[in-house]
Design an enzyme around this catalytic site. Sequence first.
Site, PDB file in Angstrom:
ATOM      1  N   SER A  42       0.879  -1.180   0.000  1.00 28.18           N
ATOM      2  CA  SER A  42       0.000   0.000   0.000  1.00 28.18           C
ATOM      3  C   SER A  42       0.912   1.224   0.000  1.00 28.18           C
ATOM      4  O   SER A  42       1.105   1.901   0.993  1.00 28.18           O
ATOM      5  CB  SER A  42      -0.925  -0.003   1.213  1.00 28.18           C
ATOM      6  N   HIS A 146      -3.277  -5.874   2.089  1.00 21.08           N
ATOM      7  CA  HIS A 146      -2.412  -6.943   2.621  1.00 21.08           C
ATOM      8  C   HIS A 146      -3.062  -8.315   2.600  1.00 21.08           C
ATOM      9  O   HIS A 146      -2.401  -9.299   2.907  1.00 21.08           O
ATOM     10  CB  HIS A 146      -1.970  -6.602   4.047  1.00 21.08           C
ATOM     11  N   GLN A 154      -6.978  -1.800   6.785  1.00 19.77           N
ATOM     12  CA  GLN A 154      -5.773  -2.587   6.490  1.00 19.77           C
ATOM     13  C   GLN A 154      -5.178  -3.285   7.696  1.00 19.77           C
ATOM     14  O   GLN A 154      -4.730  -4.421   7.611  1.00 19.77           O
ATOM     15  CB  GLN A 154      -4.719  -1.680   5.836  1.00 19.77           C
ATOM     16  N   GLU A 155      -5.164  -2.586   8.839  1.00 17.27           N
ATOM     17  CA  GLU A 155      -4.506  -3.174  10.005  1.00 17.27           C
ATOM     18  C   GLU A 155      -5.228  -2.817  11.304  1.00 17.27           C
ATOM     19  O   GLU A 155      -5.560  -1.646  11.510  1.00 17.27           O
ATOM     20  CB  GLU A 155      -3.052  -2.686  10.112  1.00 17.27           C
ATOM     21  N   GLU A 196       1.598  -9.525   6.525  1.00 16.77           N
ATOM     22  CA  GLU A 196       2.423  -9.191   7.686  1.00 16.77           C
ATOM     23  C   GLU A 196       2.235 -10.160   8.844  1.00 16.77           C
ATOM     24  O   GLU A 196       2.676  -9.883   9.958  1.00 16.77           O
ATOM     25  CB  GLU A 196       2.120  -7.755   8.148  1.00 16.77           C
ATOM     26  N   ASP A 232      -4.318   0.976  11.198  1.00 17.93           N
ATOM     27  CA  ASP A 232      -3.803   1.627   9.999  1.00 17.93           C
ATOM     28  C   ASP A 232      -4.922   1.504   8.971  1.00 17.93           C
ATOM     29  O   ASP A 232      -5.188   0.412   8.472  1.00 17.93           O
ATOM     30  CB  ASP A 232      -2.514   0.972   9.491  1.00 17.93           C
ATOM     31  N   GLU A 273      -3.644   5.499  11.872  1.00 17.69           N
ATOM     32  CA  GLU A 273      -2.711   5.838  10.790  1.00 17.69           C
ATOM     33  C   GLU A 273      -3.470   6.002   9.479  1.00 17.69           C
ATOM     34  O   GLU A 273      -4.386   5.231   9.189  1.00 17.69           O
ATOM     35  CB  GLU A 273      -1.686   4.712  10.652  1.00 17.69           C
ATOM     36  N   ASP A 300       1.346   8.301   7.189  1.00 21.62           N
ATOM     37  CA  ASP A 300       2.246   7.368   6.502  1.00 21.62           C
ATOM     38  C   ASP A 300       2.299   7.790   5.039  1.00 21.62           C
ATOM     39  O   ASP A 300       3.206   8.523   4.634  1.00 21.62           O
ATOM     40  CB  ASP A 300       1.716   5.932   6.674  1.00 21.62           C
ATOM     41  N   LYS A 325       9.732   5.173   7.540  1.00 19.28           N
ATOM     42  CA  LYS A 325      10.155   4.002   6.763  1.00 19.28           C
ATOM     43  C   LYS A 325      11.326   4.420   5.879  1.00 19.28           C
ATOM     44  O   LYS A 325      11.142   5.154   4.895  1.00 19.28           O
ATOM     45  CB  LYS A 325       9.017   3.518   5.862  1.00 19.28           C
ATOM     46  N   SER A 352       8.780   1.935  11.179  1.00 18.54           N
ATOM     47  CA  SER A 352       7.911   0.894  10.618  1.00 18.54           C
ATOM     48  C   SER A 352       8.602  -0.035   9.631  1.00 18.54           C
ATOM     49  O   SER A 352       9.488   0.373   8.880  1.00 18.54           O
ATOM     50  CB  SER A 352       6.729   1.554   9.894  1.00 18.54           C
ATOM     51  N   HIS A 353       8.144  -1.275   9.619  1.00 15.21           N
ATOM     52  CA  HIS A 353       8.468  -2.266   8.595  1.00 15.21           C
ATOM     53  C   HIS A 353       7.659  -1.928   7.343  1.00 15.21           C
ATOM     54  O   HIS A 353       6.927  -0.939   7.302  1.00 15.21           O
ATOM     55  CB  HIS A 353       8.120  -3.672   9.098  1.00 15.21           C
ATOM     56  N   ARG A 354       7.804  -2.797   6.323  1.00 18.50           N
ATOM     57  CA  ARG A 354       6.960  -2.773   5.141  1.00 18.50           C
ATOM     58  C   ARG A 354       6.240  -4.112   5.080  1.00 18.50           C
ATOM     59  O   ARG A 354       6.639  -5.079   5.744  1.00 18.50           O
ATOM     60  CB  ARG A 354       7.753  -2.540   3.856  1.00 18.50           C
ATOM     61  N   SER A 355       5.227  -4.221   4.258  1.00 13.46           N
ATOM     62  CA  SER A 355       4.524  -5.505   4.184  1.00 13.46           C
ATOM     63  C   SER A 355       5.402  -6.572   3.540  1.00 13.46           C
ATOM     64  O   SER A 355       5.288  -7.758   3.863  1.00 13.46           O
ATOM     65  CB  SER A 355       3.217  -5.355   3.398  1.00 13.46           C
ATOM     66  N   LYS A 376       6.354  -0.217  14.550  1.00  6.49           N
ATOM     67  CA  LYS A 376       5.303  -1.048  13.955  1.00  6.49           C
ATOM     68  C   LYS A 376       5.995  -2.090  13.082  1.00  6.49           C
ATOM     69  O   LYS A 376       6.516  -1.764  12.013  1.00  6.49           O
ATOM     70  CB  LYS A 376       4.343  -0.198  13.121  1.00  6.49           C
TER      71      LYS A 376
HETATM   72  O1  2PG Z   1       0.896   0.756   5.166  1.00  9.00           O
HETATM   73  C1  2PG Z   1       1.824   0.533   5.966  1.00  9.00           C
HETATM   74  O2  2PG Z   1       1.988   1.170   6.999  1.00  9.00           O
HETATM   75  C2  2PG Z   1       2.850  -0.541   5.600  1.00  9.00           C
HETATM   76  C3  2PG Z   1       3.285  -1.348   6.796  1.00  9.00           C
HETATM   77  O3  2PG Z   1       2.217  -1.929   7.449  1.00  9.00           O
HETATM   78  O4  2PG Z   1       2.314  -1.378   4.592  1.00  9.00           O
HETATM   79  P1  2PG Z   1       3.029  -1.294   3.152  1.00  9.00           P
HETATM   80  O5  2PG Z   1       4.458  -1.717   3.394  1.00  9.00           O
HETATM   81  O6  2PG Z   1       2.249  -2.280   2.301  1.00  9.00           O
HETATM   82  O7  2PG Z   1       2.930   0.119   2.723  1.00  9.00           O
HETATM   83 MG    MG Z   2       0.458   2.607   6.627  1.00  6.35          MG
END
Ligand code: 2PG
Ligand code: MG
Length: 399
Positions: A42, A146, A154-155, A196, A232, A273, A300, A325, A352-355, A376
């Site tokens: 995303s 995701h 999404q989360e 994730e 999120d 988020e 984000d 990120k 933050s990580h990525r998916s 995250k």
């Molecule tokens: O949207 C987000 O915050 C990220 C991490 O959860 O997802 P993605 O890496 O797919 O952007």
């Molecule tokens: Mg996000």
Amino acid sequence: MTRISSVSLRRVLDSRGNATVEADVLTDSGGFGRAAAPSGASTGEYEAIELPAQEAIANAREHAVPRLVDTVYAGDQRAVDNALRAADGTDNFSEIGANSAVAISMAAAKAGADTLGAPLYQHLGGAFRGDNFPIPLGNVVGGGEHAKDATDIQEFLSAPVGAPSVEEAVFANAAVHAAIGDIFDEREIGAGKGDEGAWAPPIDDEEAFEIVDEAVSQVADEVGFEIKFGLDMAAAEMYEDGAYQYSDGEKSTDEQIEYVADLVEEYDLAYVEDPLDENDYEAFAELTEQVGDQTLICGDDLFVTNVSRLQDGIDAGAANSILIKPNQIGSLSDTFDAIELAVKHGYKTIISHRSGETEDTTIAHLAVATDADYIKTGTVAGERTAKLNELIRIADDAV
Ligand SMILES: O=C(O)[C@@H](CO)OP(=O)(O)O
Ligand SMILES: [Mg+2]
């Protein structure tokens, strides 16, 4: 001492089974660093450009490596990142790829730390870094980009805000994840897992709220400290034809603001988020005005770890926290600049990580180095526990 003597790049697999870029950096005195680029699904419209891994590697080998080897010192992170910027020549790493750039940037930092004999968090944070630990936001139920046929949002993120230690926080999130699995079993809901590692159940958002709320309360009672939850919404992915598209209909911007404000009240959300579209600073400001004193409104896709977009948000009063990120902007120096600007203006920071992820643990060190308020990076699944367990090791002084 830390002068770079070699940079090598290769394709490796990420957690979605896609190719990504891994970089090895060596220094004159034998220091070594290895890092791999994550990848988003995303993604924000304004993110730095991720090129196909093979192309990014070829372009970085041609334009970036010669500028670094025998010239730049891995201990001088800004020099490394300036060389990457100069090699690319564009403002969004569209020439060598933000995936090559961020992999080299992080690997160089690790090689510098290794040469100097310091753990990465100490090298990045310096002698005066704080000693706080980030609260882990654990993705426990997900959908959106995701996972197919799951929630619109999404989360759903477990937030152990009362945990006395990072270890107990990490384990509390895992317990919430497991408790949700048990509730699905009781309700005979068959749920797979998303990108994730969060549950990806074929249920609507309303039932997801109910189940996550129940699991969080149950585990909070078991562990004896406060656990809240957050979201999120990744609303930029839902925003189409001037409205927010849900499975059960659409919401205008005003209706979305009202919906989110009501959710914050009803569930005492710790964190929301991307509740609105990545171009709508005004709507973010309106929502922040309404509930910014009760919860974190985080940008984000809105900010994409970019200082000029963050400055626009600060000027507009949009959001009160930023998702950080490194691959959204392409280098650790740019990442630090975004964190510094956020902290200067009282914005909370969430690393933050990525998916799409690998076993790389850089973001765990980045969170500790910068005194980040939150991190995250999932709850279970190997590419997520790699970072969570590294946080536990850092807290245990075992890295
Ligand atoms: O949207 C987000 O915050 C990220 C991490 O959860 O997802 P993605 O890496 O797919 O952007
Ligand atoms: Mg996000």
